[in-house]
Design an enzyme around this catalytic site. Structure first.
Site: not given
Ligand code: SAH
Length: 507
Positions: A35, A57, A172
């Site tokens: 990603d 993207k 999110m």
């Molecule tokens: N699979 C990922 C989540 C994907 S959904 C996981 O387990 O973390 C994407 C969301 O994850 C973002 O909108 C945000 O809410 C959160 N996210 C991912 N990385 C982040 C980070 N470094 N700091 C804060 N929120 C994060």
């Protein structure tokens, strides 16, 4: 032949949070489908010949659809390749990893899942918020805030979630934060319930705030926080003030540029990152061996005749031993009665790694320091080898010759300019600090700049230099030097940067 697909969780952003299993899979992968966000910092760990596919993207390009991603994984798998699908956080926490596994299973491609540390717990942890805490929260619920809380069609029942005791972690959720907070209050949570918001958790850009359900939307807007962020609802959020640790790091929130050669950047970069800095690596030079010459051959053949051997850099040590190794020789070619001088502790350490203990390390780690350290010695007629870089300053060799030494100066390597990555260069010009560890890096850096860039530098990053020689070069190139190391080493350079930051904060 059948391939193998690893669905790997990249962790939340800090590259140190990748698992060992994830690292092994990444190093061996022939194809990496990643990603855009959250995985980029791991791409340097991939095999240099691995094919990298960006599924997210990026400027000028649409993201791959989930169907296209599934199809790519299946196709490469069926073609017998070792594939890693690298996903931010954990692949199965709102990562659609389950759908990818289903597609692979249906196509008969072998696969394994390597869980990752999810941002749902890691971002709060890096902000000092434990998702459970004795006597405060005995459970936590992780939920997506992607759905619209005002639409009846939504799957998330916020009223029900409001009644679940314990911590509520929302991913999110930034787009609909106000609505979510209202829905939770309407469902029975107190308007004064603490809420933590952690943006870019675990990365050098991490920002957090703690508010309440009734104030959080306004506070987030005020402070300009946005995605990606984790929202933590519950009394544990108020622990951030006492447990928070990341923001105590002295270089937190600062961008520091490392201009050293790529192969040598990591020591400095690692130290800066450990202090909280956002490091931009902009390698402006690369170390290259110079072609063999009769002078080099003669010096190496006659190594046993020298009584003083002087090494002025780690690169010089490596270059010398590489040449010896080419001849099937090693440290034993250095005569036992010779005095070996290393310009500083890093050079001495590298000598030790090749089995040679330096007899002398000067007090000042510059060429003049070497001359000073030899002050008491009679150098008349003494055969001396100085192994160093092409284009080195003449002071050392001149000084030794002035004292009657028979000096052979061999140039074993040179610093050659590297073309710059335009993104890294732009990031460097916008950074808080620029570090220079040698005159060659100053010159190569300045050569990358156009007139507009040079102008921008005036109000731009503060310049930190490893010592007076590098500073002189910087000033000669038109740079202002804001801080200079008192000990001319990498740790000395870091200390100088820290005191520059400290003195400005105190001011
Ligand atoms: N699979 C990922 C989540 C994907 S959904 C996981 O387990 O973390 C994407 C969301 O994850 C973002 O909108 C945000 O809410 C959160 N996210 C991912 N990385 C982040 C980070 N470094 N700091 C804060 N929120 C994060």
């Amino acid at each position: 032949m059948s391939g193998f697909v690893h669905l790997v969780g990249a962790g939340p952003g800090d590259p140190g949070l990748l698992t060992v299993a994830g690292l092994r899979a990444l190093e061996r992968a022939e194809v990496v489908v990643h990603d855009r966000l959250g995985t980029e910092q791991l791409l340097p760990l991939c095999h240099p010949r691995a094919e990298l596919l960006n599924a997210g993207k990026s400027p000028g390009r649409q993201a791959m659809t989930q169907d296209e991603i599934n199809a790519a994984l299946v196709e490469h798998g069926l073609r017998g390749r070792r594939v890693v699908r690298l996903k931010g956080g954990d692949p199965f926490v709102f990562g659609r990893g389950g759908e990818e596994a289903e597609a692979l299973a249906a196509a008969g491609v072998e696969y394994a899942v390597v869980p990752g540390i999810t941002s749902a717990i890691a971002a709060p942890a890096y902000a000092g918020i434990p998702v459970t805490h004795r006597g405060v929260a005995t459970s936590f619920t992780v939920v997506t805030g992607h759905e619209d809380p005002t639409k009846p069609s939504e799957q998330t029942d916020w009223a029900a979630l409001a009644r679940v005791p314990g911590t509520l972690v929302v991913l999110m959720g930034m787009g609909r934060l106000g609505g979510i907070a209202e829905a939770l209050i309407a469902g029975g949570r107190s308007p004064d319930e603490p809420v933590g918001v952690v943006q870019w958790g675990t990365t050098p850009r991490q920002r957090r705030l703690v508010a309440t359900l009734s104030t959080v939307a306004a506070r987030v807007a005020e402070e300009g926080l946005g995605s990606p962020a984790v929202v933590v609802v519950g009394p544990v959020a108020s622990l951030a003030g006492t447990i928070g640790w990341l923001e105590r790091r002295p270089l937190m929130g600062r961008t520091v540029v490392v201009t050293r050669a790529r192969a040598q950047a990591s020591e400095l970069s690692d130290r800066l990152r450990a202090l909280g800095a956002d490091v931009v690596e902009l390698p402006v030079i690369r170390i290259a061996p110079v072609d063999s010459s009769p002078a080099i051959d003669a010096a190496l053949d006659a190594l046993g005749d020298y009584r003083l051997v002087v090494l002025t850099s780690v690169n010089g040590v490596d270059a010398l031993f590489a040449r010896l190794a080419e001849r099937g020789r090693d440290a034993r070619s250095l005569p036992p009665e010779a005095t070996v001088v290393a310009i500083g502790p890093a050079t001495a350490e590298r000598l030790a790694a090749h089995g040679v203990r330096a007899d002398l390390v000067p007090e000042r780690f510059v060429a003049e320091g070497i001359l000073e350290s030899l002050a008491g010695r009679d150098l008349q007629g003494v055969p001396v080898l100085v192994a160093r870089a092409r284009g080195s300053r003449p002071e050392l060799v001149d000084g030794l010759r002035a004292r009657g030494a028979a000096v052979d100066e061999v140039e074993l390597y040179e610093a050659v300019s590297e073309p710059a990555d335009p993104d890294a260069l732009a990031a460097a010009l916008a950074a808080d600090h620029l570090t220079f560890t040698a005159s060659s890096t100053v010159r190569s850096f300045m050569a990358l700049l156009g007139p507009a860039d040079r102008q921008a530098l005036g109000a731009g990053p503060r310049v930190v230099s490893i010592g007076p020689i590098t500073s002189d070069t910087a000033r000669a190139e038109g740079l202002e030097v804001h801080a200079e190391a008192t000990e001319f080493t990498i740790p000395g350079l870091v200390d100088a940067l820290l005191s520059d930051v400290g003195s400005r904060e105190g001011a």
